[in-house]
Design an enzyme around this catalytic site. Structure first.
Site, PDB file in Angstrom:
ATOM      1  N   GLU A  62      -9.622  -1.673   5.160  1.00  0.00           N
ATOM      2  CA  GLU A  62     -10.299  -1.355   6.416  1.00  0.00           C
ATOM      3  C   GLU A  62     -11.583  -2.186   6.542  1.00  0.00           C
ATOM      4  O   GLU A  62     -12.047  -2.772   5.559  1.00  0.00           O
ATOM      5  CB  GLU A  62     -10.634   0.146   6.449  1.00  0.00           C
ATOM      6  CG  GLU A  62      -9.423   1.078   6.343  1.00  0.00           C
ATOM      7  CD  GLU A  62      -8.566   1.137   7.616  1.00  0.00           C
ATOM      8  OE1 GLU A  62      -8.583   0.176   8.421  1.00  0.00           O
ATOM      9  OE2 GLU A  62      -7.852   2.145   7.795  1.00  0.00           O
TER      10      GLU A  62
ATOM     11  N   HIS B 263      -7.435  -4.645   9.936  1.00  0.00           N
ATOM     12  CA  HIS B 263      -7.097  -4.465   8.515  1.00  0.00           C
ATOM     13  C   HIS B 263      -5.805  -5.193   8.160  1.00  0.00           C
ATOM     14  O   HIS B 263      -4.932  -5.382   9.002  1.00  0.00           O
ATOM     15  CB  HIS B 263      -7.032  -2.976   8.122  1.00  0.00           C
ATOM     16  CG  HIS B 263      -5.870  -2.206   8.668  1.00  0.00           C
ATOM     17  ND1 HIS B 263      -5.985  -0.913   9.136  1.00  0.00           N
ATOM     18  CD2 HIS B 263      -4.567  -2.505   8.829  1.00  0.00           C
ATOM     19  CE1 HIS B 263      -4.809  -0.469   9.532  1.00  0.00           C
ATOM     20  NE2 HIS B 263      -3.931  -1.418   9.362  1.00  0.00           N
TER      21      HIS B 263
ATOM     22  N   ASP C 226       0.820  -1.218   0.000  1.00  0.00           N
ATOM     23  CA  ASP C 226       0.000   0.000   0.000  1.00  0.00           C
ATOM     24  C   ASP C 226       0.850   1.263   0.000  1.00  0.00           C
ATOM     25  O   ASP C 226       2.072   1.212   0.134  1.00  0.00           O
ATOM     26  CB  ASP C 226      -0.963  -0.010   1.214  1.00  0.00           C
ATOM     27  CG  ASP C 226      -0.296  -0.553   2.484  1.00  0.00           C
ATOM     28  OD1 ASP C 226       0.946  -0.508   2.573  1.00  0.00           O
ATOM     29  OD2 ASP C 226      -1.009  -1.022   3.385  1.00  0.00           O
TER      30      ASP C 226
ATOM     31  N   ASN D 145      -7.756  -2.772  14.171  1.00  0.00           N
ATOM     32  CA  ASN D 145      -9.141  -2.966  13.722  1.00  0.00           C
ATOM     33  C   ASN D 145      -9.260  -4.127  12.742  1.00  0.00           C
ATOM     34  O   ASN D 145     -10.296  -4.300  12.103  1.00  0.00           O
ATOM     35  CB  ASN D 145      -9.684  -1.676  13.085  1.00  0.00           C
ATOM     36  CG  ASN D 145      -8.956  -1.298  11.793  1.00  0.00           C
ATOM     37  OD1 ASN D 145      -8.019  -1.977  11.372  1.00  0.00           O
ATOM     38  ND2 ASN D 145      -9.377  -0.206  11.177  1.00  0.00           N
TER      39      ASN D 145
HETATM   40  C1  F6R Z   1       1.393  -1.543   6.142  1.00  0.00           C
HETATM   41  C2  F6R Z   1       0.124  -2.215   6.248  1.00  0.00           C
HETATM   42  C3  F6R Z   1      -0.693  -2.224   7.488  1.00  0.00           C
HETATM   43  C4  F6R Z   1       0.108  -2.463   8.760  1.00  0.00           C
HETATM   44  C5  F6R Z   1      -0.782  -2.350   9.975  1.00  0.00           C
HETATM   45  C6  F6R Z   1      -0.020  -2.577  11.271  1.00  0.00           C
HETATM   46  O1  F6R Z   1       1.935  -1.747   4.847  1.00  0.00           O
HETATM   47  O2  F6R Z   1      -0.272  -2.750   5.280  1.00  0.00           O
HETATM   48  O3  F6R Z   1      -1.668  -3.225   7.376  1.00  0.00           O
HETATM   49  O4  F6R Z   1       0.715  -3.727   8.692  1.00  0.00           O
HETATM   50  O5  F6R Z   1      -1.372  -1.099  10.003  1.00  0.00           O
HETATM   51  O6  F6R Z   1       0.878  -1.545  11.455  1.00  0.00           O
HETATM   52  P1  F6R Z   1       2.007  -1.639  12.584  1.00  0.00           P
HETATM   53  O7  F6R Z   1       2.881  -2.772  12.194  1.00  0.00           O
HETATM   54  O8  F6R Z   1       2.747  -0.342  12.487  1.00  0.00           O
HETATM   55  O9  F6R Z   1       1.307  -1.867  13.866  1.00  0.00           O
END
Ligand code: F6R
Length: 262
Positions: free
Chosen positions: A143, A138, A67, A136
């Site tokens: 989301e 994702h 992403d 959450n």
């Molecule tokens: C990032 C991504 C997100 C993160 C998620 C957890 O490329 O795709 O799904 O993996 O937001 O973020 P952290 O690891 O910072 O808790």
């Protein structure tokens, strides 16, 4: 789904890196699916060790990020293009020309997303996809209520995600976190040959419970992993703390014959 519960974040990163390395090694056209955020950082560090020990070559390995934020200026230190370059491409010695991130600055977003899907397909698909998980539920930036069949597209970030990611930006209240992103869809992610999701900490425990043991539902997008034949979830004790069947997962891993261990 294979669930592996380990004592701490270091052990999580080490096993995830060994799993990813094993997948890349046996691929004819190795393609690494890159995640950003804090969860995979230990994996990249451990992978670097594996590369430096001569146990894995990243020569010719392609990479696709999950992403990217929309609207950040090119070169912004928190753009995922920059994060991927800094945390994975440079330390692992990957060829930057072989690594792509969705183009969050594209004028024609729809065309950029279609182009990204095409590039993944032309590379022969992702061999192994590294994933973190949001509180959450994702994965990527899919989301809650994202279609389980979704492809790369623009999404609005949830307030909880902007708040969680504010720590990476100058202002801590989430105001400076972009409102939109481009993300591979759940359908795109599910086409990777293998999925390796890591989570560390109590704040991920509910999302892990829903992903692993909850019903398949777009309410908790990571539950889509239940549809994949080769998904591994590697978590520390805290992230595993709400799993009802934790003992069963431990027994399963302990009972594995040596030849199945990475
Ligand atoms: C990032 C991504 C997100 C993160 C998620 C957890 O490329 O795709 O799904 O993996 O937001 O973020 P952290 O690891 O910072 O808790």
């Amino acid at each position: 789904m294979e669930v592996v519960i380990l004592p701490d974040a270091e052990a999580v990163a080490a096993l995830a890196a060994r799993t990813v390395a094993a997948e890349l090694r046996r691929a004819e056209r190795p393609v690494l699916g890159l995640a950003t955020g804090s969860s995979p950082l230990g994996i990249y560090a451990a992978l670097r060790g594996i590369v430096e020990a001569g146990e894995l070559s990243m020569d010719g390995v392609r990479g696709f990020a999950l992403d990217e934020y929309v609207g950040l200026p090119v070169g912004h230190p928190e753009s995922y293009a920059e994060v991927v370059r800094r945390e994975a491409v440079v330390p692992l010695g990957m060829d930057p020309a072989l690594v792509r991130v969705p183009d969050g600055a594209a004028e024609d977003i729809e065309a950029a997303c279609a182009d990204y899907e095409r590039a993944i397909a032309e590379a022969g698909g992702v061999t192994v996809q590294i994933l973190g998980i949001g509180g959450n539920g994702h994965i990527g930036f899919n989301e809650p209520t994202s279609s389980l069949a979704s492809r790369t597209r623009i999404k609005t970030l949830a307030a909880a995600t902007r708040q969680a990611n504010a720590r990476f930006f100058a202002e801590a209240d989430g105001a400076s976190v972009p409102t939109h992103c481009l993300t591979q869809g759940l359908g795109t992610i599910l086409e990777a040959g293998a999925l390796v999701l890591v989570a560390q900490g109590e704040h991920k425990a509910e999302a892990i419970r829903q992903a692993v043991e909850g019903p398949l539902s777009s309410r908790w997008p990571a539950s889509a992993l239940q549809l994949h034949r080769r998904a591994t979830v590697i978590v520390d004790e805290e992230a595993a703390s709400r799993l009802e069947l934790a003992d069963y997962y431990r027994d399963t891993v302990a009972a594995k014959p040596d030849w199945q261990r990475v």
